[in-house]
Design an enzyme around this catalytic site. Structure first.
Site, short mmCIF file in Angstrom:
data_model
loop_
_atom_site.label_atom_id
_atom_site.label_comp_id
_atom_site.label_asym_id
_atom_site.label_seq_id
_atom_site.Cartn_x
_atom_site.Cartn_y
_atom_site.Cartn_z
N HIS A 73 0.84 -1.20 0.00
CA HIS A 73 0.00 0.00 0.00
C HIS A 73 0.88 1.26 0.00
O HIS A 73 0.69 2.15 -0.83
CB HIS A 73 -0.90 -0.01 1.24
CG HIS A 73 -1.84 1.15 1.33
ND1 HIS A 73 -3.16 1.07 0.97
CD2 HIS A 73 -1.65 2.43 1.74
CE1 HIS A 73 -3.74 2.25 1.13
NE2 HIS A 73 -2.84 3.09 1.62
N GLU A 74 1.83 1.31 0.93
CA GLU A 74 2.67 2.50 1.03
C GLU A 74 3.66 2.59 -0.12
O GLU A 74 3.93 3.69 -0.63
CB GLU A 74 3.43 2.48 2.38
CG GLU A 74 2.52 2.54 3.59
CD GLU A 74 1.64 3.78 3.63
OE1 GLU A 74 2.04 4.83 3.08
OE2 GLU A 74 0.53 3.70 4.18
N HIS A 100 1.96 4.14 -3.13
CA HIS A 100 1.88 5.60 -3.04
C HIS A 100 3.20 6.24 -3.48
O HIS A 100 3.22 7.16 -4.31
CB HIS A 100 1.60 6.03 -1.59
CG HIS A 100 0.19 5.84 -1.14
ND1 HIS A 100 -0.89 6.21 -1.90
CD2 HIS A 100 -0.31 5.34 0.03
CE1 HIS A 100 -2.01 5.93 -1.24
NE2 HIS A 100 -1.68 5.40 -0.08
#
Length: 206
Positions: A21-22, A25
């Site tokens: 997820h990170e 980004h």
């Protein structure tokens, strides 16, 4: 004891979900011209780089809410800051939904496997872990799409709204965490998120 066993099964896939997820980004921000995450060593699959100690502890204790270390993004590098911030925000949930599909494929492959009773002792925990991988990634992706800053859904909403309305929504961010806590406390998120998780699980056949 059951809680500990569930945690042991869930923890590896939770780390995978948070890391991707990170990373998503930061990677999308980098591709759009922002080197901040790369310069700070956040474009990595090392989960330690993405974990927030307090957020992880809160998740383990509550089993409901937690948070990772936000990937630094400097919108000044973007050619179109408003549009590009939307793509950066979308990247995290998109990574989780992709992982949910990958885990679902593995789940179905394992479900059709023929294994001996002796091997089942080792295969069954992995099977449960894969199933948990679907649920955790769906939950993380859906939860982050709640349209309240600082969640990804809030940033997406700010990117889509006209400037005046976007400014009003963005002003909520300092209070967003407390709004989310209130929603959790009164069961608002569970009434929305859990049915969505169940719907997508049904679609994925998990």
């Amino acid at each position: 004891m059951e809680w500990i066993q569930r945690l042991i099964i869930a923890l590896p896939v939770l780390l995978i979900a948070i890391t991707f997820h990170e990373l998503a980004h930061g990677y999308v921000a980098y591709r759009l011209g922002d080197p901040t995450a790369k310069n700070q060593g956040r474009l990595t699959l090392n989960p330690i780089k993405h974990l927030d100690a307090l957020g992880t502890l809160t998740l383990i204790v509550t089993q409901i809410i937690g948070w990772a270390k936000p990937v630094p993004v400097d919108y000044r590098y973007f050619a179109n800051p408003k549009r590009d911030m939307m793509w950066v925000a979308l990247a995290g949930p998109a990574a989780n939904f992709t992982l949910a599909c990958v885990f679902a494929v593995i789940f179905h492959a394992m479900k059709d496997m023929q294994v001996s009773a002796d091997a089942m002792v080792y295969v069954h925990p992995i099977f449960l872990m894969v199933q948990m991988g679907v649920i955790i990634n769906l939950a993380l992706g859906i939860f982050n799409l709640i349209p309240i800053p600082p969640l990804d859904g809030g940033r997406i909403l700010v990117s889509l709204l006209p400037d005046r309305q976007a400014y009003q929504v963005a002003r909520i961010e300092p209070y967003g965490f407390f709004i989310i806590l209130a929603l959790l406390f009164f069961g608002g998120t569970q009434k929305v998120i859990w049915p969505l998780i169940q719907t997508f699980r049904l679609l994925l056949g998990v």
